[in-house]
Design an enzyme around this catalytic site. Structure first.
Site, short mmCIF file in Angstrom:
data_model
loop_
_atom_site.label_atom_id
_atom_site.label_comp_id
_atom_site.label_asym_id
_atom_site.label_seq_id
_atom_site.Cartn_x
_atom_site.Cartn_y
_atom_site.Cartn_z
N HIS A 20 0.88 -1.17 0.00
CA HIS A 20 0.00 0.00 0.00
C HIS A 20 0.92 1.22 0.00
CE1 HIS A 20 -4.03 1.55 0.53
NE2 HIS A 20 -3.64 2.33 1.51
N LYS A 165 -10.11 6.23 -3.72
CA LYS A 165 -9.15 7.28 -3.37
C LYS A 165 -7.78 6.80 -3.85
CE LYS A 165 -7.38 8.46 1.25
NZ LYS A 165 -7.74 8.95 2.58
N LYS A 167 -3.62 7.42 -3.80
CA LYS A 167 -2.55 8.04 -3.03
C LYS A 167 -1.54 8.64 -4.01
CE LYS A 167 -3.49 7.07 1.29
NZ LYS A 167 -3.64 8.15 2.27
N ASP A 196 -5.42 11.56 -2.20
CA ASP A 196 -4.83 11.97 -0.93
C ASP A 196 -3.35 12.21 -1.16
OD1 ASP A 196 -4.15 12.44 1.67
OD2 ASP A 196 -4.86 10.52 2.47
N GLU A 222 -7.30 15.51 -0.77
CA GLU A 222 -7.08 15.42 0.68
C GLU A 222 -5.67 15.87 1.02
OE1 GLU A 222 -8.33 11.62 2.14
OE2 GLU A 222 -7.19 11.79 3.99
N ASP A 247 -6.86 16.64 6.75
CA ASP A 247 -6.68 15.37 7.46
C ASP A 247 -5.60 15.52 8.56
OD1 ASP A 247 -6.27 12.81 8.36
OD2 ASP A 247 -5.61 11.97 6.46
N LYS A 271 -11.18 11.22 12.35
CA LYS A 271 -10.48 10.00 12.73
C LYS A 271 -10.51 9.90 14.25
CE LYS A 271 -7.40 9.80 8.75
NZ LYS A 271 -6.02 9.73 8.25
N GLU A 325 -13.98 5.81 4.80
CA GLU A 325 -12.93 4.95 4.25
C GLU A 325 -12.54 3.89 5.28
OE1 GLU A 325 -9.66 7.71 3.51
OE2 GLU A 325 -9.23 7.85 5.64
#
Ligand code: MUC
Ligand code: MG
Length: 371
Positions: A20, A165, A167, A196, A222, A247, A271, A325
């Protein structure tokens, strides 16, 4: 009074289903941090303090959470009434600065245990669930355009996710935007696409990126800029139609108020860990509402425990315009639960059983636990 007899913090290294790729780190395995509170009446509550990439994302590492809870939190908690989580958290706040991830795990465990004892889902302590299902996006973060499109097609076909989304921030802006643009074209009219940047762009890069992404039909960016640059975030929010989401700078109610007042975003990523717990996260949401900022349910890529806790809280809050998410368990190769969380119809089913409504599979946990 119900006391806490014993506190156990377990770090379990659970591999991810694929690498990831984020701007600041690539994840191959998640260090899932679980906090177990053993109460004097025999009830055990669990909470989670997982973070991303050791110290690459936040100021608390899995190891620091374990040491700090065992050394500093435990003696304070042992003198608290476990049936009064709000008072216990106030006491922790009085004696312990920061440590938001650790506090979130402890607060979750307190409410999980209380809910089990009182036969109430955790959501009941935060106003009650308004919904039984929340839409959940998926992050296409293999770093490879063709692989990301193939993965997205599979998610759509299985009705698992219809918002993606991506990255970005590791490559040149033009290359990242070409990657995102190709994916946006592939899913046009079938799925929404956001990015993001995880703070990786300068103001100049952010202006270039925002213009390109807006033209490509991407709906949201983001955290394009470093978390301290609220002025830059406010300029992007003002100058572009594409939604800008905050964020990393959202570290609880105090920061939320500053960001909201600075107009440094159209959307807040809520979060529970970054906020310092469920109650603090609800406060962040209330501040967003007060300032007309839209809500989104964020994640620190927690496993099932943190994801269930987030689901309980998010289900209690006003409508999440940008959905959520909370897909962390799906990125991990194994879910450490007796019965997995349910993902269907492009989202997650909010657990309703007492406490968090989940049961840890302790044999599985032992297999992944660090010794
Ligand atoms: C972040 O920055 O939002 C959430 C999804 C993901 O892939 O990474 C996290 C952290
Ligand atoms: Mg983010």
């Amino acid at each position: 009074m119900t006391s806490i007899k014993h506190i156990e913090v377990v770090i379990a290294d659970v591999p991810t289903i694929r690498p990831h790729v984020l701007a600041m780190t690539t994840i191959h395995s998640q260090a899932v941090v679980l906090v177990f509170l053993h109460r004097s009446d025999g009830v055990v509550g669990v909470g989670e303090a997982t973070t991303i990439g050791g110290l690459a994302y936040g100021e608390e590492s899995p190891e620091s959470v374990k040491v700090n809870i065992e050394t500093y939190f435990a003696p304070i908690l042992k003198a608290c009434d476990a049936d009064n989580p709000a008072a216990a958290m106030a006491k922790l706040d009085k004696h312990i600065v920061g440590n938001r991830f650790a506090k979130n795990a402890v607060e979750t465990a307190l409410y999980d245990a209380l809910g089990q004892k009182e036969s109430k889902p955790v959501s009941d302590y935060f106003g009650g669930a308004r919904t039984d299902h929340l839409e959940v996006l998926w992050v296409l973060a293999s770093g490879d355009t063709a692989a990301d499109i193939e993965e997205g097609e599979k998610m759509l076909a299985e009705r698992r996710h219809r918002h993606f989304k991506l990255k970005v921030g590791k490559r040149e802006v033009i290359d990242d935007c070409a990657h995102v643009g190709a994916i946006a074209r592939a899913f046009e009219g079938r799925a929404s696409i956001r990015v993001d940047v995880n703070q990786a762009w300068t103001r100049e890069q952010a202006h270039e990126g925002a213009a390109l992404l807006q033209d490509a039909g991407v709906s949201l960016i983001e955290q394009p800029l470093v978390k301290a640059d609220l002025e830059g975030m406010a300029m992007l929010t003002r100058d572009f139609d594409i939604a800008i989401m905050a964020d990393e700078p959202l570290n609880g109610p105090d920061t939320a108020k500053i960001i909201a007042k600075a107009h440094a975003g159209d959307v807040f990523s809520l979060k529970i860990a970054q906020s310092g717990g469920l109650a603090r996260c609800a406060e962040v949401a209330a501040i967003a509402q007060e300032y007309g900022i839209a809500l989104y349910g964020g994640t620190m890529l927690e496993g099932a425990v943190g994801t269930a806790a987030s689901a309980h809280l998010f289900a209690c809050l006003p409508k999440f315009k940008w959905h959520s998410e909370i897909f962390g368990p799906l990125l991990q190769s194994e879910e450490i639960l007796e019965d997995p969380l349910q993902y269907r119809d492009f989202g997650i089913v909010i657990p309703t059983a007492p406490g968090l409504g989940i049961k840890i599979d302790h044999d599985k946990l032992k297999r992944f636990a660090r010794h």
